[in-house]
Motif scaffolding. Structure first.
Motif, mmCIF file in Angstrom:
data_model
loop_
_atom_site.group_PDB
_atom_site.id
_atom_site.type_symbol
_atom_site.label_atom_id
_atom_site.label_comp_id
_atom_site.label_asym_id
_atom_site.label_seq_id
_atom_site.Cartn_x
_atom_site.Cartn_y
_atom_site.Cartn_z
ATOM 1 N N LEU A 9 -5.760 -19.131 48.688
ATOM 2 C CA LEU A 9 -6.898 -19.561 49.482
ATOM 3 C C LEU A 9 -8.073 -20.145 48.720
ATOM 4 O O LEU A 9 -8.840 -20.900 49.270
ATOM 5 C CB LEU A 9 -7.423 -18.356 50.284
ATOM 6 N N PHE A 76 -7.617 -19.131 54.866
ATOM 7 C CA PHE A 76 -6.524 -19.794 55.559
ATOM 8 C C PHE A 76 -6.369 -19.121 56.903
ATOM 9 O O PHE A 76 -5.935 -17.982 56.988
ATOM 10 C CB PHE A 76 -5.256 -19.649 54.715
ATOM 11 N N ARG A 398 -0.946 -24.115 54.910
ATOM 12 C CA ARG A 398 -2.404 -24.031 54.925
ATOM 13 C C ARG A 398 -3.043 -25.408 55.043
ATOM 14 O O ARG A 398 -3.942 -25.630 55.861
ATOM 15 C CB ARG A 398 -2.901 -23.353 53.643
ATOM 16 N N ASP A 402 -5.154 -26.779 58.359
ATOM 17 C CA ASP A 402 -6.577 -27.096 58.240
ATOM 18 C C ASP A 402 -6.825 -28.569 58.543
ATOM 19 O O ASP A 402 -7.803 -28.920 59.213
ATOM 20 C CB ASP A 402 -7.066 -26.769 56.830
#
Length: 412
Positions: A9, A76, A398, A402
């Motif tokens: 992350l 995340f 991830r 996003d």
């Protein structure tokens, strides 16, 4: 209390990103990437995130003052609800991208007990983390694939296939939804047999797009001398691995298209080796079914996929894709995350080419994913751990999640 799962992350620093995206075009590779590699040490990325804290993606892009606010946190966070089965031809096909990324990650599990336990190794832990993020935690990730598809994505499993024959080891699944989706996903590289498939870079003829023609009259002639008579050629290892799954496509997928008068949306997905097989399956469907004269559409989503075929294969496939794109019935999203090395093989020097639709995702200094346009391959590559860890399914999951959430057309 929801169980925390270690995820990758932490965002890179501004200096690291500057070295990553710009300085590498001019400076010495060793100096260019030193800061970036330090920032991306695997241990630094693993921080816990409670699944109960996952947030639903925004419904509209930020405007005005809101657009100037920095991204709040670098966690995340998958959507709290599974992505909806969206209406056909939604904006920019971002829904297919997000769903395809999750399908590609879930292809690493199946209905057999204990499959995910084998991924708790240093090499495959990124695969395990991706499944856990989608499932909702380590315990939930141990559920059968059919249950995860139903509970997390709203799909009913039609076929979970596994074919191990000689040097071939092919796994994947076919599923459908009540809202009109049909999905096909292939598993990526997990063992030695898969690596044997990857390195078998011989070429073989591919007749997906036209009836097979006899080539006995030019047997012995180099392909480069045959001109237009030369058939499309593809990676022998990938084609062999795909061929054992074609009966599953014929039995469980194509009948759903042929027997339905209502619009159906086909999403084909895969990560790594699975992305190569997904590319081949996509081409196979284009050759076997006339999407142009049907109400159905077809979409391909690959994550870190290697090249599948030669220029003739890509040319014939993309000719059909462009026709269907003009009708709003087709899209390709070939996602590459940062410096992932897998999409650079097999090399163009061997006569292989990528299909279209490149979407290279990188992250800015606050952890937000965005598309770096016009970059087939980033310059000044050096062999390092980042070229390997950039290939992990969890990082693709991830970054695509996003990117979709922040692109203004997130799944509703």
């Amino acid at each position: 209390m929801s169980q925390a799962v270690p995820m990758l992350l932490q965002a890179p620093t501004e200096a690291a990103m500057r070295h990553k995206l710009y300085a590498n075009k001019w400076g010495p590779p060793t100096i260019q990437r030193a800061a970036w590699r330090i920032q991306r040490a695997p241990a630094a990325w693993q921080i816990p995130v409670a699944h109960g804290d996952f947030q639903r993606p925004p419904q509209k892009p930020a405007t005005g003052d809101a657009a100037e606010q920095p991204f709040s946190g670098t966690s995340f966070q998958l959507a709290a609800e599974p992505p909806a089965i969206c209406s056909i031809s939604s904006a920019n096909h971002l829904d297919e991208l997000q769903i395809g990324a999750r399908l590609a990650c879930l292809a690493y599990t199946d209905d057999k007990p204990g499959t995910t336990l084998a991924y708790n190794t240093r090499v495959l832990r990124g695969t395990l983390h991706a499944i856990e993020a989608i499932a909702g935690g380590p315990e939930e990730a141990r559920k059968p694939l059919s249950a995860l598809l139903r509970e997390q994505l709203g799909y009913t499993s039609d076929c979970v296939f596994s074919h191990t024959r000689g040097e071939v080891d092919t796994q994947g699944f076919i599923a459908h939804s009540s809202n009109g989706d049909i999905v096909l996903a292939f598993r990526g590289t997990t063992n030695g047999l898969d690596w044997a498939t990857n390195v078998d870079t011989r070429k073989t003829d591919c007749d997906f797009f036209e009836p097979k023609q006899s080539t006995s009259w030019f047997t012995g002639f180099p392909m480069c001398c045959l001109g237009e008579a030369a058939p499309p050629r593809v990676h022998h290892g990938f084609m062999t691995a795909l061929s054992v799954a074609l009966p599953d496509i014929e039995t469980h997928l194509l009948p759903q298209l042929r027997e339905s008068a209502s619009p159906r949306r086909v999403i084909i997905a895969g990560h790594s080796l699975g992305g190569a097989l997904a590319t081949g399956a996509f081409a196979y469907l284009l050759g076997k079914f006339n999407f142009a004269e049907s109400p159905h559409e077809v979409h391909l989503v690959t994550l870190g996929a290697p090249r599948f075929g030669d220029a003739r294969f890509v040319g014939k496939m993309m000719a059909q894709v462009k026709q269907l794109e003009g009708m709003g019935k087709c899209s390709i999203r070939r996602v590459v995350h940062h410096d992932d090395a897998v999409p650079t093989v097999p090399p163009e020097l061997f006569g292989f080419e990528h299909v279209g639709g490149l979407c290279r995702l990188v992250e800015d200094i606050s952890g937000r994913s965005f598309e770096l346009e016009g970059e087939e391959e980033l310059a000044a590559r050096t062999l390092s751990t980042e070229l390997v860890t950039d290939h992990e399914p969890v990082r693709y999951l991830r970054s695509t999640d996003d990117f979709v959430q922040r692109s203004g057309a997130a799944i509703k």
